[in-house]
Design a protein around this motif. Sequence first.
Motif, mmCIF file in Angstrom:
data_model
loop_
_atom_site.group_PDB
_atom_site.id
_atom_site.type_symbol
_atom_site.label_atom_id
_atom_site.label_comp_id
_atom_site.label_asym_id
_atom_site.label_seq_id
_atom_site.Cartn_x
_atom_site.Cartn_y
_atom_site.Cartn_z
ATOM 1 N N VAL A 95 0.838 -1.208 0.000
ATOM 2 C CA VAL A 95 0.000 0.000 0.000
ATOM 3 C C VAL A 95 0.869 1.252 0.000
ATOM 4 C CG1 VAL A 95 -1.669 1.345 1.336
ATOM 5 C CG2 VAL A 95 -1.961 -1.128 1.104
ATOM 6 N N ASN A 96 1.936 1.234 0.781
ATOM 7 C CA ASN A 96 2.797 2.412 0.910
ATOM 8 C C ASN A 96 4.062 2.344 0.063
ATOM 9 O OD1 ASN A 96 1.260 3.857 3.009
ATOM 10 N ND2 ASN A 96 1.781 2.086 4.265
ATOM 11 N N HIS A 97 4.415 1.153 -0.394
ATOM 12 C CA HIS A 97 5.649 0.984 -1.171
ATOM 13 C C HIS A 97 5.357 0.044 -2.344
ATOM 14 C CE1 HIS A 97 7.917 2.930 2.060
ATOM 15 N NE2 HIS A 97 7.233 2.168 2.906
ATOM 16 N N GLN A 98 4.869 0.617 -3.422
ATOM 17 C CA GLN A 98 4.386 -0.184 -4.541
ATOM 18 C C GLN A 98 5.499 -0.719 -5.437
ATOM 19 O OE1 GLN A 98 1.388 2.001 -6.671
ATOM 20 N NE2 GLN A 98 0.222 2.454 -4.827
ATOM 21 N N LYS A 99 6.691 -0.136 -5.341
ATOM 22 C CA LYS A 99 7.789 -0.529 -6.225
ATOM 23 C C LYS A 99 9.000 -1.008 -5.433
ATOM 24 C CE LYS A 99 6.063 0.861 -10.301
ATOM 25 N NZ LYS A 99 5.937 0.011 -11.505
ATOM 26 N N ILE A 100 9.674 -1.987 -5.997
ATOM 27 C CA ILE A 100 11.022 -2.359 -5.583
ATOM 28 C C ILE A 100 11.953 -1.905 -6.699
ATOM 29 C CG2 ILE A 100 12.594 -4.281 -5.135
ATOM 30 C CD1 ILE A 100 10.191 -5.817 -4.021
ATOM 31 N N ASN A 101 13.023 -1.191 -6.339
ATOM 32 C CA ASN A 101 13.904 -0.605 -7.344
ATOM 33 C C ASN A 101 15.339 -1.107 -7.194
ATOM 34 O OD1 ASN A 101 11.961 1.291 -8.568
ATOM 35 N ND2 ASN A 101 12.005 2.239 -6.548
ATOM 36 N N PHE A 102 15.997 -1.228 -8.325
ATOM 37 C CA PHE A 102 17.420 -1.569 -8.327
ATOM 38 C C PHE A 102 18.131 -0.652 -9.315
ATOM 39 C CE2 PHE A 102 21.007 -3.881 -10.248
ATOM 40 C CZ PHE A 102 21.788 -4.065 -9.105
ATOM 41 N N SER A 103 19.234 -0.058 -8.855
ATOM 42 C CA SER A 103 20.038 0.817 -9.699
ATOM 43 C C SER A 103 21.482 0.343 -9.634
ATOM 44 C CB SER A 103 19.936 2.267 -9.203
ATOM 45 O OG SER A 103 20.758 3.120 -9.969
ATOM 46 N N ALA A 104 22.041 -0.075 -10.769
ATOM 47 C CA ALA A 104 23.400 -0.608 -10.798
ATOM 48 C C ALA A 104 24.422 0.508 -10.913
ATOM 49 C CB ALA A 104 23.564 -1.584 -11.957
ATOM 50 N N ASN A 105 25.572 0.326 -10.238
ATOM 51 C CA ASN A 105 26.612 1.345 -10.318
ATOM 52 C C ASN A 105 27.994 0.802 -10.652
ATOM 53 O OD1 ASN A 105 26.940 0.072 -7.836
ATOM 54 N ND2 ASN A 105 27.682 1.912 -6.815
ATOM 55 N N TYR A 106 28.133 -0.540 -10.742
ATOM 56 C CA TYR A 106 29.455 -1.095 -11.059
ATOM 57 C C TYR A 106 29.301 -2.516 -11.581
ATOM 58 C CZ TYR A 106 34.339 -2.521 -10.451
ATOM 59 O OH TYR A 106 35.610 -2.989 -10.664
ATOM 60 N N TYR A 107 29.976 -2.795 -12.692
ATOM 61 C CA TYR A 107 29.919 -4.097 -13.341
ATOM 62 C C TYR A 107 31.354 -4.603 -13.470
ATOM 63 C CZ TYR A 107 27.936 -7.501 -16.709
ATOM 64 O OH TYR A 107 27.508 -8.642 -17.349
ATOM 65 N N LYS A 108 31.637 -5.760 -12.885
ATOM 66 C CA LYS A 108 33.004 -6.272 -12.849
ATOM 67 C C LYS A 108 33.077 -7.636 -13.520
ATOM 68 C CE LYS A 108 36.620 -7.632 -9.554
ATOM 69 N NZ LYS A 108 36.929 -7.792 -8.108
ATOM 70 N N VAL A 109 33.925 -7.759 -14.555
ATOM 71 C CA VAL A 109 34.130 -9.033 -15.228
ATOM 72 C C VAL A 109 35.061 -9.881 -14.367
ATOM 73 C CG1 VAL A 109 35.019 -10.180 -17.284
ATOM 74 C CG2 VAL A 109 33.772 -8.017 -17.492
ATOM 75 N N ILE A 110 34.629 -11.123 -14.078
ATOM 76 C CA ILE A 110 35.401 -12.010 -13.206
ATOM 77 C C ILE A 110 36.375 -12.870 -13.999
ATOM 78 C CG2 ILE A 110 35.258 -13.883 -11.519
ATOM 79 C CD1 ILE A 110 34.293 -11.158 -10.524
ATOM 80 N N ASP A 111 35.904 -13.490 -15.076
ATOM 81 C CA ASP A 111 36.779 -14.344 -15.871
ATOM 82 C C ASP A 111 36.284 -14.378 -17.313
ATOM 83 O OD1 ASP A 111 34.620 -16.221 -15.895
ATOM 84 O OD2 ASP A 111 35.312 -16.959 -13.952
ATOM 85 N N SER A 112 36.956 -15.183 -18.110
ATOM 86 C CA SER A 112 36.689 -15.199 -19.550
ATOM 87 C C SER A 112 35.485 -16.040 -19.942
ATOM 88 C CB SER A 112 37.924 -15.709 -20.297
ATOM 89 O OG SER A 112 38.242 -17.022 -19.860
ATOM 90 N N ASP A 113 34.831 -16.708 -18.979
ATOM 91 C CA ASP A 113 33.686 -17.552 -19.338
ATOM 92 C C ASP A 113 32.355 -16.826 -19.171
ATOM 93 O OD1 ASP A 113 33.316 -17.446 -16.630
ATOM 94 O OD2 ASP A 113 33.212 -19.624 -16.320
ATOM 95 N N ALA A 114 32.391 -15.493 -19.262
ATOM 96 C CA ALA A 114 31.201 -14.633 -19.240
ATOM 97 C C ALA A 114 30.609 -14.460 -17.855
ATOM 98 C CB ALA A 114 30.120 -15.163 -20.197
ATOM 99 N N SER A 115 31.383 -14.766 -16.808
ATOM 100 C CA SER A 115 30.911 -14.550 -15.439
ATOM 101 C C SER A 115 31.318 -13.152 -14.969
ATOM 102 C CB SER A 115 31.498 -15.599 -14.493
ATOM 103 O OG SER A 115 31.045 -16.882 -14.846
ATOM 104 N N SER A 116 30.381 -12.467 -14.313
ATOM 105 C CA SER A 116 30.629 -11.108 -13.841
ATOM 106 C C SER A 116 29.932 -10.890 -12.512
ATOM 107 C CB SER A 116 30.117 -10.082 -14.862
ATOM 108 O OG SER A 116 30.707 -10.269 -16.125
#
Length: 195
Positions: A95-116
């Motif tokens: 009723v008072n909080h209709q939305k859940i929000n996410f805002s990304a600020n940093y993306y880090k590549v971990i390895d070469s197999d597309a994991s981040s």
Amino acid sequence: MNYTTLPKSSIDKPIINPKTNWVIDASHSEIGFKVKHLMISSIRGVFNDFEANIITTGEEFVTAEIEFSMNVNSLNTNHEHRDKHLKSSDFFDAVNHQKINFSANYYKVIDSDASSELFGYLTIKGITKQIKLDVEFGGIKTDLSGVERAGFSVQGKINRKDWNLNWNSTLDNGEAIIANEVKIYCDIQLIKKQV
């Protein structure tokens, strides 16, 4: 902005890498969570109404600017009474909080197999905390209509009490009915559109 420069024999002026807008394809995406019940099995839930605004430089997702939101009232755990309780002030207070929000600020590549790793701010019930999500990039493909699509699997863990999702009850032996740890799982497909 990122610039690439052509050889001087071709041109002296830098070319600005184009910005790309990605929109989420809800029909090919799922935003879900699971939490232990009675500490022996997990209850799963999904949010059926969500949207995202994602902008990258070219097709480089390490440059992504991400704004994501979901409608609390679209929560579905396949149990009407439980859904109503989760939307109440004991949990999400829809009723008072209709939305859940996410805002990304940093993306880090971990390895070469597309994991981040994706770092950002999650806001629930007006409370904002930084979280980390593990991301597996599925790649970019062109569909039969000529539309470019990108796919991701996203997982993470949060403590629900950090966002005042505190309700619980106990068994006769004193054990909690619901775990504090909530696992996030998302399968996301994006559609590419030029800005």
